[in-house]
Enzyme design. Structure first.
Site, PDB file in Angstrom:
ATOM      1  N   GLU A 285      43.780  41.014  42.595  1.00  0.00           N
ATOM      2  CA  GLU A 285      43.192  41.468  41.330  1.00  0.00           C
ATOM      3  C   GLU A 285      42.472  42.794  41.509  1.00  0.00           C
ATOM      4  O   GLU A 285      41.252  42.822  41.742  1.00  0.00           O
ATOM      5  CB  GLU A 285      42.220  40.418  40.772  1.00  0.00           C
ATOM      6  CG  GLU A 285      42.921  39.178  40.280  1.00  0.00           C
ATOM      7  CD  GLU A 285      42.002  38.227  39.505  1.00  0.00           C
ATOM      8  OE1 GLU A 285      40.763  38.435  39.515  1.00  0.00           O
ATOM      9  OE2 GLU A 285      42.542  37.284  38.892  1.00  0.00           O
ATOM     10  N   GLU A 377      48.482  33.847  39.035  1.00  0.00           N
ATOM     11  CA  GLU A 377      47.253  33.039  39.011  1.00  0.00           C
ATOM     12  C   GLU A 377      46.794  32.870  37.575  1.00  0.00           C
ATOM     13  O   GLU A 377      46.797  33.823  36.797  1.00  0.00           O
ATOM     14  CB  GLU A 377      46.138  33.728  39.822  1.00  0.00           C
ATOM     15  CG  GLU A 377      44.861  32.911  39.881  1.00  0.00           C
ATOM     16  CD  GLU A 377      43.708  33.650  40.567  1.00  0.00           C
ATOM     17  OE1 GLU A 377      43.895  34.174  41.680  1.00  0.00           O
ATOM     18  OE2 GLU A 377      42.621  33.707  39.946  1.00  0.00           O
TER      19      GLU A 377
HETATM   20  C1  IDC Z   1      36.853  32.075  42.596  1.00  0.00           C
HETATM   21  C2  IDC Z   1      36.692  30.704  43.209  1.00  0.00           C
HETATM   22  C3  IDC Z   1      35.282  30.495  43.615  1.00  0.00           C
HETATM   23  C4  IDC Z   1      34.848  31.634  44.512  1.00  0.00           C
HETATM   24  C5  IDC Z   1      35.080  32.969  43.815  1.00  0.00           C
HETATM   25  C6  IDC Z   1      34.757  34.163  44.676  1.00  0.00           C
HETATM   26  O1  IDC Z   1      37.154  29.736  42.293  1.00  0.00           O
HETATM   27  O2  IDC Z   1      35.116  29.259  44.265  1.00  0.00           O
HETATM   28  O3  IDC Z   1      33.479  31.514  44.790  1.00  0.00           O
HETATM   29  O4  IDC Z   1      36.447  33.073  43.475  1.00  0.00           O
HETATM   30  O5  IDC Z   1      35.596  34.241  45.748  1.00  0.00           O
HETATM   31  C7  IDC Z   1      39.924  35.077  39.939  1.00  0.00           C
HETATM   32  C8  IDC Z   1      40.138  35.276  41.390  1.00  0.00           C
HETATM   33  C9  IDC Z   1      39.765  34.057  42.167  1.00  0.00           C
HETATM   34  C10 IDC Z   1      38.539  33.378  41.576  1.00  0.00           C
HETATM   35  C11 IDC Z   1      38.930  32.875  40.187  1.00  0.00           C
HETATM   36  C12 IDC Z   1      37.823  32.071  39.477  1.00  0.00           C
HETATM   37  O6  IDC Z   1      41.445  35.699  41.709  1.00  0.00           O
HETATM   38  O7  IDC Z   1      39.526  34.455  43.504  1.00  0.00           O
HETATM   39  O8  IDC Z   1      38.217  32.273  42.377  1.00  0.00           O
HETATM   40  N1  IDC Z   1      39.330  34.014  39.375  1.00  0.00           N
HETATM   41  O9  IDC Z   1      36.705  32.864  39.300  1.00  0.00           O
HETATM   42  N2  IDC Z   1      40.254  35.911  38.967  1.00  0.00           N
HETATM   43  C13 IDC Z   1      39.834  35.397  37.799  1.00  0.00           C
HETATM   44  C14 IDC Z   1      39.238  34.186  38.045  1.00  0.00           C
END
Ligand code: IDC
Length: 459
Positions: A285, A377
């Site tokens: 991302e 994702e």
């Molecule tokens: C989130 C995880 C969370 C973690 C956070 C930071 O669910 O446990 O603490 O990342 O690393 C994304 C990202 C993905 C995120 C997810 C939800 O690709 O890494 O995971 N998210 O926030 N993009 C939008 C949402």
């Protein structure tokens, strides 16, 4: 409408030999076969697959030519070669990764054309000037009637037009799950959990989310590379595709990790080149960074992968957390007008159903006719990964993706203590992944969507 015509030519080379003149140097043996398939047709337009097989000596550098019939057919856009049209003659020249064709090797090209009136097949196929004319062949026998695994049925994937296509050059949709960060949840990716994913969920793919920061790859490149490879093998053993996700997130500029990406992808691409189940996702991302900077990153990482694994599909993240720019106030036109200079690639789109709704869906609907998209994702919840599951928005999204045949992976196949996780906390400390009692609300919804039968076309 669908038609398969194979044109076979054994282009016997004339080797002029006379006793008077003495032996002449033998010309290189040449020969080629073209399988031409109209994969879809609509009012005024069609999409065709052109499989070129070299039956002669190995070639380095080739041009395929053919004549469009005199019925107003025009080349609109081609892929996997450099395409052009002059008068009624279409030319397709091999590109960086398929320029060399060994004896017996083939490469799959394709194009979108327009036509008026009828739509007869093109004729006079030549490869480097040698005619590929000849008899009509039946389509290849179907080795698997659709009861096999996703990889067994679909084989090596490639991008055709705006679609992800299988070995029969037909558009398919893959539906599956993403791991959580493998640095945190490796306990969830054991044999039992992956058996459940393949057999009960009937998942077509496993996305392997390898964070680069946050105690990920940068702390132990060799260890994470090996962990990713073993998950690729575990997916392969179960007939699932493996999406190797270089999970950049913070910092948002993928160029911060450019050297790491080159090292990582050179290694995993070389190690997995012979496998049919691998798809590369080069930046999860990108955020706080321009499309131009992302494109520059992609154009440096893609050649590294291609050098080792020439035929794999590669997915490029987009601006604004892979929102095609929407979350940064932009939209898909920045990509449409300035695409990554590479073939056989797709663009990532991510959404979280409780946060991203109608305007994001409208963007995907529009962009899907112009760009090959892969939802690598998404969550059923808010963009934090938590909050209440939004069932109606998730359903609207998944119905749209099904309709557009856009592949997807859901965040996450894990027991993280957050509502996006498919399992209840503690599940991965036990041995039961398949009972309904272990599923979260999101997990139950996703399992019900993913486990419905696939209908992969096999001819
Ligand atoms: C989130 C995880 C969370 C973690 C956070 C930071 O669910 O446990 O603490 O990342 O690393 C994304 C990202 C993905 C995120 C997810 C939800 O690709 O890494 O995971 N998210 O926030 N993009 C939008 C949402």
């Amino acid at each position: 409408m669908k038609r398969i015509v194979a044109l076979l030519a054994t282009c016997a080379t004339a080797v002029g030999l006379t006793t008077l003149l003495g032996p002449q140097p033998a010309a290189a043996a040449a020969g080629c076969k073209v399988d031409y398939t109209v994969t879809s047709q609509w009012q005024g337009g069609f999409q065709a697959g052109v499989k070129v097989t070299n039956l002669g000596d190995p070639v380095t550098g080739w041009t395929l030519k053919f004549s469009l019939p005199d019925s107003g057919q025009k080349l609109v856009q081609g892929w996997n070669a450099a395409w052009s049209q002059s008068g009624s003659t279409v030319s397709a020249a091999g590109t960086d990764w398929n320029r060399t064709l060994a004896t017996g090797a083939s490469t799959d090209l394709g194009f979108v054309g327009s036509f008026t009136g009828s739509n007869p097949k093109p004729s006079a196929f030549t490869l480097n000037g040698v005619a590929c004319t000849g008899s009509v062949e039946e389509p290849p026998p179907n080795p698997d009637p659709g009861t096999g695994t996703p990889v067994g049925v679909n084989g090596q994937l490639h991008v055709c037009g705006v679609n992800l296509c299988n070995q029969y050059n037909r558009p398919i949709q893959l539906r599956g799950m993403s791991t959580h960060g493998i640095q945190w949840f490796s306990k969830c990716y054991n044999n039992a959990a992956l058996d459940t994913l393949a057999k009960d969920w009937k998942s077509d793919l496993l996305r392997i989310a390898m964070y680069v920061q946050e105690n990920g790859y940068e702390t132990d490149p060799a260890g994470f590379t090996s962990r990713v490879n073993s998950l690729v093998d575990m997916a392969e053993a179960r007939g699932m595709y493996a999406l190797i996700d270089f999970h950049t997130l913070t910092p948002g500029d993928p160029n911060y990790n450019l050297d790491r990406a080159k090292t990582f992808f050179a290694s995993v691409a070389a190690r997995n080149a012979a496998k049919k189940n691998v798809v590369y996702e080069i930046a999860n991302e990108p955020n706080g960074v321009s499309w131009t900077a992302i494109k520059s990153y992609a154009e440096q990482v893609i050649p590294v992968i291609r050098a080792a694994d020439p035929d794999a599909v590669i997915i490029v993240g987009t601006r604004g957390w892979s929102s095609l720019g929407v979350s940064d106030g932009s939209n898909e036109t920045e990509v449409v007008n300035n695409p990554v200079n590479a073939t056989n690639i797709m663009y990532a789109f991510h959404f979280y159903a409780a946060s991203h709704k109608d305007n994001y869906r409208a963007t995907v609907s529009r962009a899907a006719s112009k760009l090959p998209l892969f939802v690598t994702e998404f969550g059923t919840v808010s963009a934090t990964g938590g909050g209440t599951m939004d069932r109606s928005s998730t359903t609207a999204w998944l119905d749209l993706l099904d309709q557009l045949k856009i592949s997807y992976a859901n965040w996450t196949y894990s027991d993280a203590d957050e509502s996006s996780a498919a399992f209840k906390p503690g599940t991965c400390d036990g041995t039961d992944y398949s009972g309904s009692g272990v599923l979260s609300e999101s997990g139950a919804l996703l399992k019900s969507r993913i486990s419905t039968a696939d209908s992969f076309p096999t001819s």
